[in-house]
Design an enzyme around this catalytic site. Structure first.
Site, PDB file in Angstrom:
ATOM      1  N   THR A   1       3.635   6.632   8.162  1.00  0.00           N
ATOM      2  CA  THR A   1       2.373   6.265   7.509  1.00  0.00           C
ATOM      3  C   THR A   1       1.814   4.977   8.100  1.00  0.00           C
ATOM      4  OG1 THR A   1       3.460   5.012   5.757  1.00  0.00           O
ATOM      5  CG2 THR A   1       3.086   7.364   5.353  1.00  0.00           C
ATOM      6  N   ASP A   2       0.511   4.780   7.895  1.00  0.00           N
ATOM      7  CA  ASP A   2      -0.149   3.559   8.359  1.00  0.00           C
ATOM      8  C   ASP A   2      -0.233   2.539   7.213  1.00  0.00           C
ATOM      9  OD1 ASP A   2      -2.216   4.401   6.710  1.00  0.00           O
ATOM     10  OD2 ASP A   2      -3.530   4.997   8.357  1.00  0.00           O
ATOM     11  N   ALA A   3      -1.000   1.489   7.404  1.00  0.00           N
ATOM     12  CA  ALA A   3      -1.106   0.421   6.398  1.00  0.00           C
ATOM     13  C   ALA A   3      -1.691   0.920   5.075  1.00  0.00           C
ATOM     14  CB  ALA A   3      -1.966  -0.727   6.941  1.00  0.00           C
TER      15      ALA A   3
END
Length: 147
Positions: free
Chosen positions: A17-19
């Protein structure tokens, strides 16, 4: 889910996942790799995928159609099938669904080419490979006979 006859499950890891806590389209590629390997293992063709001596399948093209974001810990069902076998190439079709609500997240087409590593050129796919896939996929497989 026609025309798919095979699927594998995976869970979204935190590192995928990203931020914002979502999975962007590029992070689906490893999920497709795992499903493709399990598909080939199921068909008894995994040794062809990982190399047959001086021959190996390599990715030639990949396209991803991103429809919805997955999030950390989502359980995904990755459907995979061999859509087409040409003389030297094989095109896989993939679709990832979130199990919780059966939402289609992403689709992809990936074309692999069998390469003679010594010659550095495309090599014909064996009849054994073709027959095994044809026996499983039936009429859903587009097959080009070797020349």
């Amino acid at each position: 889910m026609p025309p798919f006859k095979f699927s594998a499950f995976t869970r979204v890891g935190f590192s995928d996942t990203d931020a914002q806590g979502i999975v962007y389209y590029g992070r689906y590629l490893p999920y497709f790799d795992v499903a493709r390997v399990e598909y080939l293992r199921y068909l008894g063709l995994l040794r062809f995928e990982i190399g047959t001596g001086d021959h190996e399948f390599v990715m030639r093209a990949s396209s991803v159609d991103y429809l919805a974001p997955a999030r950390f810990d989502d359980l995904l069902e990755i459907f995979v099938r061999l859509r087409r076998i040409g003389r030297t190439s094989a095109t896989f079709e993939c679709a990832a669904h979130r199990v919780e609500d059966d939402l289609l997240m992403v689709t992809a087409l990936q074309t692999m080419v069998l390469v003679d590593l010594e010659e550095r050129r495309a090599a014909p796919i064996s009849e054994t490979y073709r027959e095994r896939v044809r026996a499983f996929e039936g009429d859903d497989l587009e097959l080009t006979l070797p020349a």
